[in-house]
Write an enzyme that holds these catalytic residues in place. Structure first.
Site, short mmCIF file in Angstrom:
data_model
loop_
_atom_site.label_atom_id
_atom_site.label_comp_id
_atom_site.label_asym_id
_atom_site.label_seq_id
_atom_site.Cartn_x
_atom_site.Cartn_y
_atom_site.Cartn_z
N LYS A 17 4.59 53.95 6.66
CA LYS A 17 4.49 52.49 6.62
C LYS A 17 5.31 51.90 5.48
O LYS A 17 6.04 50.93 5.67
CB LYS A 17 3.02 52.04 6.45
CG LYS A 17 2.11 52.45 7.58
CD LYS A 17 0.75 51.80 7.44
CE LYS A 17 -0.04 52.27 6.23
NZ LYS A 17 -0.54 53.66 6.31
N ARG A 93 -8.07 46.64 6.73
CA ARG A 93 -8.45 48.05 6.82
C ARG A 93 -9.86 48.21 7.35
O ARG A 93 -10.30 49.34 7.54
CB ARG A 93 -8.40 48.63 5.41
CG ARG A 93 -7.41 49.75 5.21
CD ARG A 93 -7.55 50.16 3.75
NE ARG A 93 -6.84 51.34 3.43
CZ ARG A 93 -5.59 51.35 2.97
NH1 ARG A 93 -4.91 50.25 2.87
NH2 ARG A 93 -5.05 52.50 2.64
N ARG A 130 4.87 64.28 -0.83
CA ARG A 130 5.28 62.90 -1.11
C ARG A 130 5.30 62.62 -2.61
O ARG A 130 4.38 62.99 -3.34
CB ARG A 130 4.30 61.92 -0.44
CG ARG A 130 4.57 60.48 -0.81
CD ARG A 130 3.94 59.54 0.15
NE ARG A 130 2.54 59.25 -0.17
CZ ARG A 130 1.83 58.31 0.47
NH1 ARG A 130 2.37 57.62 1.45
NH2 ARG A 130 0.59 58.10 0.13
N ARG A 162 1.35 60.76 -6.52
CA ARG A 162 0.25 59.80 -6.66
C ARG A 162 -1.06 60.52 -6.93
O ARG A 162 -1.35 61.55 -6.35
CB ARG A 162 0.12 58.98 -5.38
CG ARG A 162 0.83 57.64 -5.47
CD ARG A 162 0.90 56.95 -4.15
NE ARG A 162 -0.39 56.77 -3.49
CZ ARG A 162 -0.53 56.04 -2.39
NH1 ARG A 162 0.51 55.44 -1.84
NH2 ARG A 162 -1.71 55.91 -1.82
N ARG A 173 -9.38 59.84 2.51
CA ARG A 173 -8.69 58.64 3.00
C ARG A 173 -8.45 58.72 4.50
O ARG A 173 -8.61 57.72 5.21
CB ARG A 173 -7.36 58.45 2.26
CG ARG A 173 -7.54 57.80 0.89
CD ARG A 173 -6.51 58.28 -0.11
NE ARG A 173 -5.18 57.85 0.24
CZ ARG A 173 -4.07 58.56 -0.02
NH1 ARG A 173 -4.15 59.74 -0.59
NH2 ARG A 173 -2.90 58.08 0.30
P1 ADP Z 1 -2.72 54.81 1.58
O1 ADP Z 1 -2.68 54.03 2.85
O2 ADP Z 1 -1.71 55.90 1.54
O3 ADP Z 1 -4.09 55.28 1.21
P2 ADP Z 1 -2.22 52.38 0.04
O4 ADP Z 1 -1.14 52.31 -0.95
O5 ADP Z 1 -2.14 51.53 1.25
O6 ADP Z 1 -2.28 53.92 0.41
O7 ADP Z 1 -3.63 52.12 -0.65
C1 ADP Z 1 -4.05 52.87 -1.77
C2 ADP Z 1 -5.52 52.62 -2.04
O8 ADP Z 1 -5.74 51.24 -2.34
C3 ADP Z 1 -6.46 52.90 -0.89
O9 ADP Z 1 -6.78 54.27 -0.78
C4 ADP Z 1 -7.65 52.04 -1.26
O10 ADP Z 1 -8.42 52.63 -2.28
C5 ADP Z 1 -7.00 50.81 -1.84
N1 ADP Z 1 -6.77 49.76 -0.83
C6 ADP Z 1 -5.56 49.29 -0.41
N2 ADP Z 1 -5.71 48.35 0.55
C7 ADP Z 1 -7.04 48.22 0.74
C8 ADP Z 1 -7.85 47.41 1.59
N3 ADP Z 1 -7.29 46.54 2.47
N4 ADP Z 1 -9.19 47.55 1.52
C9 ADP Z 1 -9.75 48.40 0.67
N5 ADP Z 1 -9.07 49.20 -0.16
C10 ADP Z 1 -7.72 49.11 -0.14
#
Ligand code: ADP
Ligand code: ZN
Length: 218
Positions: A17, A93, A130, A162, A173
């Protein structure tokens, strides 16, 4: 003038993404709104929100709906997204976030929701190698036993593994994705805004499929 677009991109962690959103954002000339990047920036700044979010993120959990909804609502009101549109990456999400987004978008609803589809086995492999630039978010792939840090080709920032790309946090996750986020795919499919795009293959080919899916529906 290039027409703008209001897009949501769904897909498992490691589906690509982030990489594809950077390209889509240039192509459609719209801001890439990544809630993960916003939270990581807040964590680096050390704000109250950032410190709270960092702990949750490192464990692979989800930040509360109320906090996330407030953050995105405020961002969508800015002039760039209000006039040109946006690509939402990482939001919504949960079903509660999707409902709040419908209220927030009001008369300017989402044009297309993309499900960037990559099987779990493949994303697990991708995530273990990654590496991500902590400043601009550019993704890199490391060799299996790569330990050293390196500098980002794009901005010169530190490229790192990360904290939430450890096997435990990744599995947590991915499980949360299946239970909380995957139901949104059915939701948007019923609403007629969903486009499923195969995310396996060369990034250039995936990008072409994404552009075609958006153009067919916008
Ligand atoms: P990934 O999809 O690889 O887990 P992101 O960079 O999209 O990584 O998000 C990292 C973290 O940020 C998530 O694991 C979560 O803890 C938090 N996060 C991001 N967006 C949301 C959301 N819309 N609702 C809740 N937590 C979020
Ligand atoms: Zn960078």
């Amino acid at each position: 003038m290039i027409p703008g677009a209001r897009l949501i991109i769904l897909g498992r962690q490691g589906a690509g993404k982030g990489t594809q959103c950077v390209r889509l954002s240039r192509h459609f000339v719209v801001p890439h709104i990544s809630t993960g990047d916003m939270l990581r920036a807040a964590a680096r700044e050390g704000s109250e929100l950032g410190l709270m979010a960092k702990q949750i993120m490192d464990e692979g959990g989800l930040v509360g709906d109320e906090v996330m909804i407030g953050l995105v609502d405020e961002r969508l009101r800015k002039p760039d997204s209000d006039s040109r549109g946006y690509i939402l990456d990482g939001f919504p999400r949960t079903v509660a976030q999707a409902k709040a987004l419908e209220v927030a978008t009001g008369e300017k609803p989402i044009h297309v929701v993309i499900d960037l589809d990559v099987p779990r086995e493949i994303v697990l492999e991708r995530l273990s190698s990654r590496r991500v630039c902590r400043d601009c978010g550019t993704n890199y792939t490391a060799e299996a036993d790569e330990r050293r840090m390196w500098l980002c080709d794009v901005c010169g920032g530190d490229v790192e593994h990360r904290a939430d790309d450890t096997p435990d946090a990744v599995n947590r996750r991915l499980d949360l994705y299946e239970s909380q986020t995957a139901p949104l795919i059915q939701h948007y499919s019923r609403m007629g805004t969903l486009a499923v795009v195969n995310g396996v293959g060369h990034p250039d080919h995936v990008f072409k499929r994404l552009c075609d899916a958006v153009d067919a529906r916008r």
